[in-house]
Design a protein around this motif. Structure first.
Motif, mmCIF file in Angstrom:
data_model
loop_
_atom_site.group_PDB
_atom_site.id
_atom_site.type_symbol
_atom_site.label_atom_id
_atom_site.label_comp_id
_atom_site.label_asym_id
_atom_site.label_seq_id
_atom_site.Cartn_x
_atom_site.Cartn_y
_atom_site.Cartn_z
ATOM 1 N N UNK A 187 0.801 -1.238 0.000
ATOM 2 C CA UNK A 187 0.000 0.000 0.000
ATOM 3 C C UNK A 187 0.827 1.277 0.000
ATOM 4 N N UNK A 188 2.080 1.212 0.429
ATOM 5 C CA UNK A 188 2.911 2.415 0.475
ATOM 6 C C UNK A 188 3.539 2.746 -0.880
ATOM 7 N N UNK A 189 3.407 1.850 -1.845
ATOM 8 C CA UNK A 189 4.026 2.059 -3.157
ATOM 9 C C UNK A 189 3.001 2.771 -4.044
ATOM 10 N N UNK A 190 3.045 4.091 -4.059
ATOM 11 C CA UNK A 190 1.995 4.878 -4.711
ATOM 12 C C UNK A 190 1.962 4.691 -6.227
ATOM 13 N N UNK A 191 3.070 4.323 -6.827
ATOM 14 C CA UNK A 191 3.081 4.143 -8.284
ATOM 15 C C UNK A 191 2.096 3.054 -8.710
ATOM 16 N N UNK A 192 1.967 1.996 -7.893
ATOM 17 C CA UNK A 192 1.013 0.944 -8.228
ATOM 18 C C UNK A 192 -0.425 1.470 -8.177
ATOM 19 N N UNK A 193 -0.717 2.319 -7.216
ATOM 20 C CA UNK A 193 -2.055 2.906 -7.146
ATOM 21 C C UNK A 193 -2.312 3.797 -8.354
ATOM 22 N N UNK A 194 -1.287 4.510 -8.785
ATOM 23 C CA UNK A 194 -1.417 5.345 -9.974
ATOM 24 C C UNK A 194 -1.726 4.490 -11.205
ATOM 25 N N UNK A 195 -1.024 3.365 -11.341
ATOM 26 C CA UNK A 195 -1.278 2.467 -12.465
ATOM 27 C C UNK A 195 -2.693 1.891 -12.393
ATOM 28 N N UNK A 229 1.434 11.845 -3.503
ATOM 29 C CA UNK A 229 2.449 12.557 -4.271
ATOM 30 C C UNK A 229 1.796 13.298 -5.441
ATOM 31 N N UNK A 230 2.567 14.235 -6.007
ATOM 32 C CA UNK A 230 2.020 15.143 -7.017
ATOM 33 C C UNK A 230 1.464 14.408 -8.225
ATOM 34 N N UNK A 231 2.131 13.322 -8.671
ATOM 35 C CA UNK A 231 1.653 12.589 -9.844
ATOM 36 C C UNK A 231 0.254 12.034 -9.624
ATOM 37 N N UNK A 232 0.012 11.515 -8.418
ATOM 38 C CA UNK A 232 -1.315 10.982 -8.109
ATOM 39 C C UNK A 232 -2.363 12.089 -8.069
ATOM 40 N N UNK A 233 -1.994 13.232 -7.518
ATOM 41 C CA UNK A 233 -2.937 14.348 -7.454
ATOM 42 C C UNK A 233 -3.299 14.838 -8.852
#
Length: 282
Positions: A187-195, A229-233
Motif C-alpha cells: 500500500x505504500x508504493x503509490x506508483x502501483x495505485x497510480x497504475x 504525491x504530485x503525480x497521483x494528485x
C-alpha cells in the motif's frame, strides 16, 4: 544443484525442492548467498546468526556453524559450491545457473536491452522465479530488517515496469487483477495505485478510479499525515475533468505479444533448472 533464495531458502536439482529447516546454518547460508562471490565478514555473519545474543566463544561457534553447513552441502552432493574461508570472513561462489537471485538479475538486465514485446515476457520470466515470502524459513532479525526490504524492492521495480508496458499496450483489463493485488500487498508504493487508477479509468470505471485515490489519500493522511504525491494528485484531477488519458480499453489486446524463447542462464548445468517437482523439507 541450484540455490533458491527468492522465497523460502531451498535447494533444487530441477525436479525436487528441499526447503531448509529454520536453523543457524540456514541463516548463515542466506547471508552468504545474498552477497554471492563476495567475502562476508565474520562480524556480519555473527550478527546474522546470533544477533545481539552472541555466545562468549563467538569465533568458535561460527566455525562450528560453518562445519554444519558444509555437512548439509555434502548431504546433497554440492561440495563443489563449498563455503570457503578467506581472510576476514567466508564466501560462497554462485552464478546465474546456481542461484535464482543472479538468474533474476540476469533476466532483468537482458530485458532492458530488448524491444518491448520481448522485454515484457523476459520480465515475467524473472518474476516467476519468486516462490513466496522472502527467506520465510531464515531465522535472522538482521536479514529481515536490512536485506529483505532491499531485495523486495528489486521485485517491485520489475512489477512496476511490467505494469507500465501493459498499460502502454492498452492491456488494461489484463493487468487489473495484478494491480488490485499489488496495491493491497504494497500500500505504500503509490506508483502501483497510480497504475491501477489509470487502468480503471481506461476501462470506463471512473468512479472506482476516484475511489482508489480516496483510499490512498485517507491511508496516507491517517498513517503519515501527508497527501499523495504530485503525480497521483494530477491524475485525480485529470480523471475528474474526464481528460483523454489514452485509448479506452475495448477488451481486445492491441498488440500481439508472442513470448520469445528465453535462453538458459549462463553457466547453468543441465540439471540447474529454476522450477522443480515436489517441494519437501530437509
Amino acid at each position: 544443484m541450484r540455490f533458491q533464495l527468492l522465497g523460502p531458502l531451498s535447494i533444487t536439482d530441477g525436479r525436487d525442492v528441499v526447503v531448509l529447516p529454520p536453523s543457524k546454518p540456514t541463516a548463515l547460508l542466506a547471508a552468504l548467498l545474498i552477497r554471492p562471490g563476495s567475502v562476508v565478514s565474520t562480524d556480519h555473519l555473527r550478527g546474522v546468526v546470533w544477533g545481539e545474543d552472541q555466545p562468549a566463544t563467538a569465533k568458535a561457534a561460527l566455525q562450528s556453524c560453518v562445519l554444519r553447513l558444509r555437512r548439509i552441502f555434502a548431504k546433497y552432493g554440492i561440495e563443489d559450491q563449498a563455503v570457503t574461508a578467506v581472510a576476514g570472513g567466508y564466501r560462497v561462489r554462485a552464478d546465474a545457473g546456481t542461484l535464482d537471485l543472479l538468474h533474476f538479475r540476469q533476466l532483468v538486465d537482458r530485458a532492458a536491452g530488448s524491444g518491448e514485446d520481448s522485454e515484457l515476457y523476459t520480465l515475467r520470466a524473472a518474476l516467476a522465479l519468486w516462490q513466496g515470502p522472502l527467506l520465510a524459513n531464515v531465522p535472522s532479525d538482521l536479514l529481515h530488517r536490512d536485506e529483505v526490504p532491499r531485495l523486495a524492492e528489486e521485485r517491485l521495480r520489475v512489477l512496476e515496469r511490467v505494469g507500465d508496458i501493459e498499460l502502454e499496450h492498452g492491456r488494461c483489463r489484463e493487468i487489473l487483477v495484478d494491480l488490485w493485488e499489488v496495491t493491497r500487498v504494497y500500500p505504500a508504493h503509490e506508483r502501483f495505485s497510480e497504475q491501477l487508477m489509470l487502468a480503471l479509468y481506461r476501462t470506463g470505471r471512473q468512479t472506482e478510479a476516484l475511489a482508489e485515490y480516496r483510499r490512498v489519500k485517507g491511508r496516507l493522511r491517517e498513517e503519515l499525515g501527508v497527501d499523495p504525491r504530485a503525480d497521483l494528485q494530477r491524475l485525480e484531477l485529470a480523471i475528474l475533468r474526464g481528460d483523454d488519458l489514452g485509448t479506452l480499453d475495448t477488451g481486445r489486446a492491441p498488440v500481439s505479444l508472442a513470448p520469445p524463447a528465453l535462453p538458459e542462464p549462463r553457466d547453468a548445468s543441465p540439471e540447474g533448472g529454476t522450477t522443480g517437482g515436489e517441494r519437501r523439507p530437509a
